[in-house]
Design a protein around this motif. Structure first.
Motif, short mmCIF file in Angstrom:
data_model
loop_
_atom_site.label_atom_id
_atom_site.label_comp_id
_atom_site.label_asym_id
_atom_site.label_seq_id
_atom_site.Cartn_x
_atom_site.Cartn_y
_atom_site.Cartn_z
N VAL A 1 30.64 40.29 26.75
CA VAL A 1 31.65 39.04 25.44
C VAL A 1 32.24 39.73 25.06
O VAL A 1 31.28 40.87 24.14
N PRO A 2 33.71 41.14 24.93
CA PRO A 2 34.46 40.35 25.24
C PRO A 2 33.73 40.78 26.76
O PRO A 2 33.78 41.23 27.49
N PHE A 3 35.27 39.96 27.42
CA PHE A 3 34.95 39.79 28.76
C PHE A 3 35.82 41.46 29.65
O PHE A 3 36.90 41.05 28.42
N THR A 4 35.89 41.75 30.49
CA THR A 4 36.06 43.18 30.76
C THR A 4 37.14 42.81 31.89
O THR A 4 37.54 41.18 32.43
N ASP A 5 38.41 43.31 31.84
CA ASP A 5 39.30 43.48 33.30
C ASP A 5 38.76 42.63 34.86
O ASP A 5 39.42 41.88 35.15
N GLU A 6 37.65 43.17 35.13
CA GLU A 6 37.06 42.35 36.65
C GLU A 6 37.40 41.08 36.85
O GLU A 6 37.42 40.52 37.17
N VAL A 7 35.96 40.47 35.39
CA VAL A 7 36.51 38.99 34.85
C VAL A 7 37.91 38.52 34.81
O VAL A 7 37.95 37.53 35.72
N LYS A 8 39.18 38.94 34.19
CA LYS A 8 40.43 38.38 34.03
C LYS A 8 40.60 38.45 36.09
O LYS A 8 41.74 37.09 36.50
N LYS A 9 40.97 39.69 36.57
CA LYS A 9 40.71 39.66 37.54
C LYS A 9 40.17 38.70 39.07
O LYS A 9 41.14 37.84 39.22
#
Ligand SMILES: Cc1ncc(C[n+]2csc(CCOP(=O)(O)OP(=O)(O)O)c2C)c(N)n1
Ligand SMILES: Cc1ncc(C[n+]2csc(CCOP(=O)(O)OP(=O)(O)O)c2C)c(N)n1
Ligand code: SF4
Ligand code: SF4
Ligand SMILES: [Mg+2]
Ligand SMILES: [Mg+2]
Lengths: 351, 636, 636, 351
Positions: B530-538
């Protein structure tokens, strides 16, 4: 160095460090006029100047309180850490490992040290960290407007606060109980003694506890109050005078002292503190004597000042840890990361 | 006799806490590992030093599934107190070994029972000093077990040699007892249960490690210079491993030290010292667990605000409060995320295996110093204190990142003109100096109070907001430096699973079962920071059905994901259970299946279904639900 | 001369901290209040005891809008240090009063300036002892101001009589100076600005109170028996008010006390004592602010888990860390919500006015004892330390709720059979006994460790989960006992506003402006407690566009609402600004308008728009954004 | 009372409180066999039984640690609060306000009290809360497997821990520095003295600090260690014996004591502690003597046991607060909520 520096100009008087007194000052004080803390700050400036201290080799610490604001008012050229209420000791303990050539100067208050900070105060003394630890002791919480602190005398009566029902903490007694290696007390109204003790404390390697009665003119200054100017002036009983002499050859203290005798205690850096014994052969290297003197002072409600106890033999915290000569915080990857080949040995152990 | 079941069962040994059975148990574990069979060992111990029951469970699984399993096929009972409970815990058809000096009724006929003359065998061996008998006695069940399920005695010998660092006397004393036990079993016991082990080659290029040791060694490769700690289960062994390995790995000719490990008087002091050391330029860390973490709150907020790089290992145990000091959990996520009064955003790393504990051990320092911020690494008791099969530790693949730090020469170049909190590079990260820097313009004043770009105290509203916005910008920047998630895809997956930390083994097994037994294919993302990286968002965007699996009551990761991705809030479902036991494939599987059934939003998280899950796993943990007792009962 | 502007402007007085101007300022405030004109007074003071600049702002508004306003129509300058800044702060066309002994250039022509011979006038009056001159000198500007804007001298007299509790000497000394100031102004000054006050009847049946005093008195009506505290701004005056009012309101013939107030050595001890007292059956409270709150974390978690009723007042100041001790904030919401390691859910009350501080003062005890849980009441510096017009305190409308507590006779009836943590009634709340109960079956053992229904230590997984589920059930029950939100509807409203605490005044004014100037009608819900009650749910469900307005950086209430109502996540938008200043109608209005413009989800919260908002309000706070300075600068 | 009670049966021996010894017991200990803490627990059971204490009039407190588990092993009929690590003093301080007839019995460890708990330990002594405060002192953190605590001697070497680099905390010296009103030390290996001191401490009104050296058989029991049985046996130097006598007429202590003299100190409840003076006219009411004796013991590395200091004149915390006679926690709305008519007066003040 760059020309932007606030360095001493051509015809300004400088000390052996090549610095003018200005180089030891801080920002203008935002404390009350007449606050005992202010005179202590200026004595720090003088002492450091006269001792030719290099500001960059000192780090300032404090907790939270009027007293703890003081580090902004001296040694602008030193790093400073205005930490959390009661937590100066732990922050200083960690920071001083970074460069063992650095001396810590801590300024705390009686609330910061004896109320919320009691635990950390006691434990930094056990560890004998290499710092000058000043308690600007006024018996109240100044910054929060005058409530009783843990050093307020039992029965003390303050207008807004009523009567203090609890027994007071005696900073120096606490220091002795915790085997502090340098224990002294002074009174902000006696700048000369304050400065001498500051110098002695700076020259001591290890923890130097300096309990300075520093009246809060705003919230704790009635005639009857222990921490007020008035009180100090009557009851003050100077224990022995100290005058500082620059490094010479060491002289070790012998046993008993006689009336009026002059006695020298040698500090770790070789510099000397000359003690002029005023009363009953007081020997500041005798812990038992120190306890007796404090106990007696407590019973008689005296304000005992001077160098109460000193032990120059105990190693300071960072000495115990047998650290490399290079300051730790200048070590690089070469020193800090084991070599690549070691990783296989490590993995072989994982079974 | 029924057909053999090979390399697929669990062994639980019930002993008395403090009776020294751990040597025996790790010996079995190591021997099996040496035989190339995937194994895991979990210690279920009480918060006590001596006398209470304790259990050690070894799972053997040819397919490499090593998560906790509710069923016990083989149980060894060495403790009279837990004898009945242990007997009851054997799976029907399983094997029950016990010391024959325990005179208690065998109440079951559906399990094979084997009595072992432990005391007798040990007394027979004159070479064993009397005060060593109890200790060595444990080797009897090692031998008997070896004989009955087929553990290679050479492998056991190798395990003992390693354990006793080649010291012949203890090796012999113990191995002889193993052999004695084996031989006795051979001549006196008849194998009636189906459970056997056979050699494989599935552990080559793997190591066995506990997360705390891995974290300590990783920190050493990260160049740790200062560690302050205060003892607390299950974090103590991390700091103690620093004391064990630092002298070896950082040895120097001159015998001097490049580090200091300080046992502080409590956790406030431990983090205070760490903050002081980090502030002054040392790679500084502390390690603790729940109660200690709570005490670190004020300093955690200050480190965030004053931008002091420190690393804090939180080896999670179950809370709130003192909770259960010897039970695991993932319950500190939301607390750490908001740790400290006022607007605070803390960086968290979430290792998922022992080798990742090693990796994050050194990476945490790079991230902390690069971000000039505290970095919290959340491990847990199961990962930290139990033995895990994992990849070997990899030497750091990049040089140390000391971050934006200015020394004398840098300041000379700058003509001494710099500002501590000025965002020169637009990434929210300013430049810093550290004490000991002798340049006359190097110093600045650090404080937890409001300050301008020159570190001067300021009460001006815009100055405050300006600084806080920079800190938020800095947190955004962190997304580029924290570890990306681990993602496992399955062709034709219809659901996505999101989890973190030590649940990996259980989730992999559950995914396998869901696919094989229920035709439910899943993708799996393991959050590592955490913070969540873009991969998590995708990953969140690209799935219509997402299950967030975690070992706590309130679904804490689910809460953080909901805050971060409100647009996905409705498809994020929480599968949360916190009861102190390591995750098992069963509750992951059942949780997901139940959620799949009633596709009502969040239904899983709050109420009945989840409670059922609790009861079920409870039941599966072979201990009755407690029923109200009279106060009198309480007094007996 | 321009047309008069009546009862609609702000007055700011700039003085030196510690110069005793507060008497003068509250006298003006009270006089205006006595005249029936809606007013508010806000003190903008430094974290310092004497010598630094400090400001006091009085807003006069005939429509009853008393939130902070950026514009200053009348400024009184008594402090040379802030003279230039004060002069610059006057709104064009406004009035600038100053002490004529300050010899500094008047750099503006667009404001009316009035020099006052403060020192001269005071020295003229022989009856004033020399050491009182500076103090009483402040009364000169009171008089001049009264004369120039039309404050009723009788009203001033009444204010002074009240202030000095009828003591004639100080009343006369001060009032004479007021009169002198007024007369001098009458003969020497020519009114050139348009600002006047005129009597109204809008303050009848209203009182003037600060939230801390109100909270203390409310607690006394709630029967507080034990309070432990440690001094901290801005919470100190709450505990000090307990010391002031308890002796009066709880006086007894025998002169003995039914309460104890203990000044602890720190906040860990303060909450520890409070937990001890609450556990043993006393109505116990503590009060603190940010740093102290962080130190209370471990005990907060224990009180939640061991189910000890305590009340904790958090008078919020802006953080993280020491932050700005004399600036306000709503920044502790998410921290308190998750306060303590492990799964923790804390009950929070959110008062929105001084009279609500009184109400929650007594209600907090009922809720804490009924729920057997800690209750956190989140006030803030603005509400707690400033003077607010509000409804009179209402005597509690219900008897005390001491919760489920068993004494000797109850236990006799139960034949001593009970269990501390047994959910007899299905509401998650069990029965408790307290020390001093002499029934032989009354006692039980309290611990922060895992326990069964009989309070016995237990490490059984299902026992743990069972207890934690009950705690969650108990939290659900709390929804029925915490205060419902305040809801304000507007016919044809197109948006909903959700807020809490001291922003009420600003929001009401903003809603009025939005409707009048922009035709944007809004409903408004003021959350008064966490957990959120059903009314909040309904409000969220029944609006398509929701703005969550709060005084912090991260939009903390917005985060909690998102977690609670994921299905509504997308329509919840955050308007958040934390810079230490009380909310103003302007930033609420602008925040909403900007959000309305770009209806991109959450756009407001994170980035540029919000930062613009910051800058704007910053600008409006008449202080330049700080620009990078060289280190040298730092040293001057 | 109901028949479900674990009360004494017909022909079981009972004390003046009508209770059998069983009524004073607790759950079976889960501590190690031979742990010093266990023998202390059984002495507590005996002392309470012999003093006819009513279990319901006692409340047990502890922090966290093996020692802090002890309250589960005695007085099952008393309320107990197993609080947080190092925080027993604050919890007890608050709880004891609920019913001033209640006596607190606190059991803590050296880690719980002298390491993390130092601050609260010092401050509860300043406040003189009415409780018996036992420190089961073993120099290590038992429950976390044997790390050094703050009372471990400097230079002590433990297998797994290495050498302790810091100065030890002397619990009794700390108690004296903080003006505790009852300071005693004993050794778990001397059950008789432990019991006598427990009785004396129970009879004292105010804070009674009882530092009991209680060896950790598992982690700190080598021959050379201060806290081990072995060490205790050799070095123990009993200061004076104490035997307890049920309430009689008060006898006040005079000044100087002579060799071998028998001296009685009267407790607040009128009961008496008889002191048999073994050495050099020791007077436990003389604070200075106490400091001297401790300092001397420290220097000689003695284990000084006995009643080191007692002051029977200081009011206990709850006495200072002048509370109503009814226990506070039995007061009801009538006593606690001001009358309706007062609200208008209050509103009148809000202006
Ligand atoms: C954790 C915490 N609690 C309380 C405060 C509020 N506070 C600031 S200064 C202070 C007391 C300072 O007293 P002292 O140390 O004696 O310094 P003085 O002002 O008297 O010089 C307090 C209680 C704080 N800043 N942090
Ligand atoms: C805040 C916190 N930190 C650390 C711990 C872990 N812990 C439990 S007991 C203990 C030490 C106990 O030592 P001591 O008080 O001497 O008791 P002993 O076991 O030696 O009798 C520690 C550090 C804890 N429970 N809480
Ligand atoms: S309040 Fe007291 S302590 Fe603080 S600055 Fe003023 S005089 Fe000094
Ligand atoms: S570990 Fe030591 S202190 Fe703890 S129970 Fe065992 S012997 Fe006692
Ligand atoms: Mg002070
Ligand atoms: Mg111990």
């Amino acid at each position: 160095m760059t020309e932007t520096l606030p360095m001493a100009g051509a015809n300004i008087q400088v000390n052996l460090a090549g610095l003018s007194k200005n180089d030891y000052r801080g920002n203008p004080s935002t404390l009350c006029q007449g606050c005992g803390h202010n005179s202590i700050s200026s004595q720090i400036v003088s002492a450091m100047y006269e001792m030719d201290v290099v500001p960059e080799s000192v780090v300032k610490f404090s907790g939270i309180g009027c007293s703890s604001k003081s580090p902004t008012y001296f040694l602008n050229r030193s790093f400073g850490f205005n930490s959390l209420h009661g937590r100066m000791p732990s922050v200083a303990t960690g920071a001083l490992f970074a460069d063992h050539a650095i001396k810590g100067i801590g300024v705390s208050g009686d609330g910061d040290t004896a109320s919320i900070g009691m635990g950390q105060f006691k434990h930094i003394m056990r560890r004998n960290a290499n710092m000058l630890y000043i308690i600007e002791n006024n018996g109240v919480y100044g910054l929060t407007k005058g409530q009783f602190s843990a050093t307020a005398e039992e029965g003390l009566n303050l207008k807004k606060q009523g009567t203090n029902p609890y027994m007071p903490v005696d900073i120096c007694m606490e220091a002795l109980a915790s085997n502090a290696t340098f224990v002294a007390r002074s009174f902000a109204g006696d700048p000369k003694q304050v400065k001498e003790l500051l110098k002695a404390a700076m020259a001591h390697r290890g923890i130097a506890i300096l309990d300075i009665i520093s009246p809060c003119v705003t919230f704790n200054n009635q005639e009857n109050a222990y921490h007020s100017y008035a009180w100090g002036k009557d009851h003050e009983e100077p224990l022995h005078e100290i005058s500082y002499v620059a490094p010479r050859n060491e002289i070790i203290l012998e046993e008993a002292m006689k009336e009026g005798e002059v006695r020298e205690v040698t500090m770790h850096d070789g510099s000397i503190v000359i003690l002029k014994n005023l009363d009953k052969g007081y020997d500041p290297t005798n812990r038992f004597e120190a306890l007796r003197a404090l106990e007696e002072a407590q019973r008689n409600n005296w304000l005992l000042t001077g160098l109460i106890y000193v032990d120059t033999d105990k190693p300071a915290l960072t000495d115990i840890y047998n650290l490399v000569d290079t300051p730790l915080n200048r070590l690089t990857e070469v020193d800090l990361r084991p070599a690549p080949e070691t990783i296989n040995k490590v993995n072989a152990l994982m079974f | 006799m029924v057909n053999k079941i090979i390399n697929d069962f669990s062994i639980t040994v019930g002993t008395v806490n403090g009776s020294g059975s751990s040597t025996a148990n790790t010996t079995i574990l190591r021997a099996l590992f040496k035989m190339g069979i995937p194994v895991s060992g979990k210690n279920l111990f009480p918060s006590n030093i001596q006398g209470l029951p304790t259990w050690y469970t070894i799972r053997v699984n040819k397919d490499g599934f090593i998560a906790r399993r509710e069923e016990q096929e083989i149980v060894v009972a060495m403790n009279p107190t837990s004898f009945a409970r242990d007997l009851a815990s054997v799976r029907p058809g399983g094997a029950f070994f016990y010391a024959d000096d325990i005179k208690q009724p065998i109440t079951r006929t559906d399990v094979m029972t084997y009595a072992m003359p432990v005391k007798a065998l040990v007394r027979k061996d004159q070479t064993i000093p009397s005060d060593f008998r109890d200790l060595v006695g444990n080797m009897v069940y090692v031998g008997a077990l070896a004989q009955m399920i087929g553990i290679d005695l050479d492998a056991i010998k190798k395990a003992l040699e390693f354990h006793f660092k080649g010291k012949q006397k203890p090796i012999d004393m113990n191995f002889n007892t193993v052999v004695a036990g084996a031989e006795w079993a051979k001549t006196n016991l008849e194998k009636k249960d189906p459970y056997f082990v056979e050699p494989m080659n599935k552990t080559t290029d793997l190591i066995m490690a506990d997360g705390n040791t891995a974290a300590a060694i990783g920190s050493i490769y990260g160049g740790v210079q200062f560690a302050a700690w205060y003892p607390i289960t299950p974090a103590s062994s991390l700091a103690e491993a620093l004391n064990d390995y630092l002298p070896q790995l950082r040895k120097r000719e001159d015998g001097k030290h490049t580090y200091a490990v300080v046992q502080a008087e409590d956790e406030l002091a431990a983090i205070g010292m760490t903050v002081g050391a980090g502030w002054s330029g040392l790679r500084a860390m502390t390690s603790t667990s729940g109660p200690g973490l709570s005490l670190m709150t004020e300093f955690a907020g200050m480190a965030y605000f004053a931008e002091v790089p420190i690393v804090v290992w939180d080896v999670q145990r179950i809370g709130p409060s003192t909770g259960l000091p010897t039970r695991t959990s993932q319950g500190d996520l939301t607390f750490v995320n908001f740790m400290g009064h006022g607007d605070t955003q803390q960086i968290m790393l979430l290792p998922g295996s022992a080798d990742e504990c090693f990796e994050f051990g050194w990476r945490a320092f790079d991230i902390a110093e690069h971000m000039q911020a505290p970095v919290f690494v959340l491990s847990d008791l199961d990962m930290g204190m139990n033995q895990w099969m994992c990849k070997p530790f990899q030497y750091p693949d990049r040089p140390m990142d000391r971050g934006k730090i200015l020394w004398e020469k840098d300041l000379d170049e700058l003509k001494g003109s710099w500002a501590r909190y000025l965002d020169k590079d637009g990434d929210g990260i300013a430049y810093r100096t550290v004490p000991g820097n002798r340049h006359p313009m190097s110093s600045y004043f650090t404080r937890g109070t409001g300050h301008d770009e020159n570190a001067r105290y300021s009460e001006e509203a815009p100055v405050w907001a300006h600084n806080m916005d920079r800190l938020k910008r800095k947190f955004e920047t962190a997304k580029k430096f924290v570890p990306a998630p681990a993602i496992y895809k399955t062709k034709g997956a219809t659901i996505g699973i999101i989890a973190y930390g030590s649940t990996e083994a259980a989730i992999n097994e559950a995914r396998f079962q869901l696919e094989i037994e229920h035709g439910l294919k899943s993708d799996y993302l393991r959050v590592r920071a955490v913070p969540f990286t873009d991969e998590v968002k995708k990953f969140v965007e690209s799935h219509d059905q997402l299950y967030v699996v975690e070992m706590n009551r309130d679904g804490q990761l689910h809460q953080l994901l909901t805050i971060e991705y409100p647009e996905a809030a409705q498809k994020l479902k929480s599968i949360a259970l916190g009861d102190g036991m390591p995750a098992s494939a069963r509750w992951v599987r059942e949780g997901i299946l139940e959620a799949e059934k009633k596709n009502v939003k969040k239904s899983v998280k709050v109420s009945s279904p989840k409670k059922k899950a609790v009861k079920k796993s409870a039941a599966s943990r072979k201990s009755a639900k407690p029923s109200p007792k009279s106060k009198k009962g309480a007094k007996k």
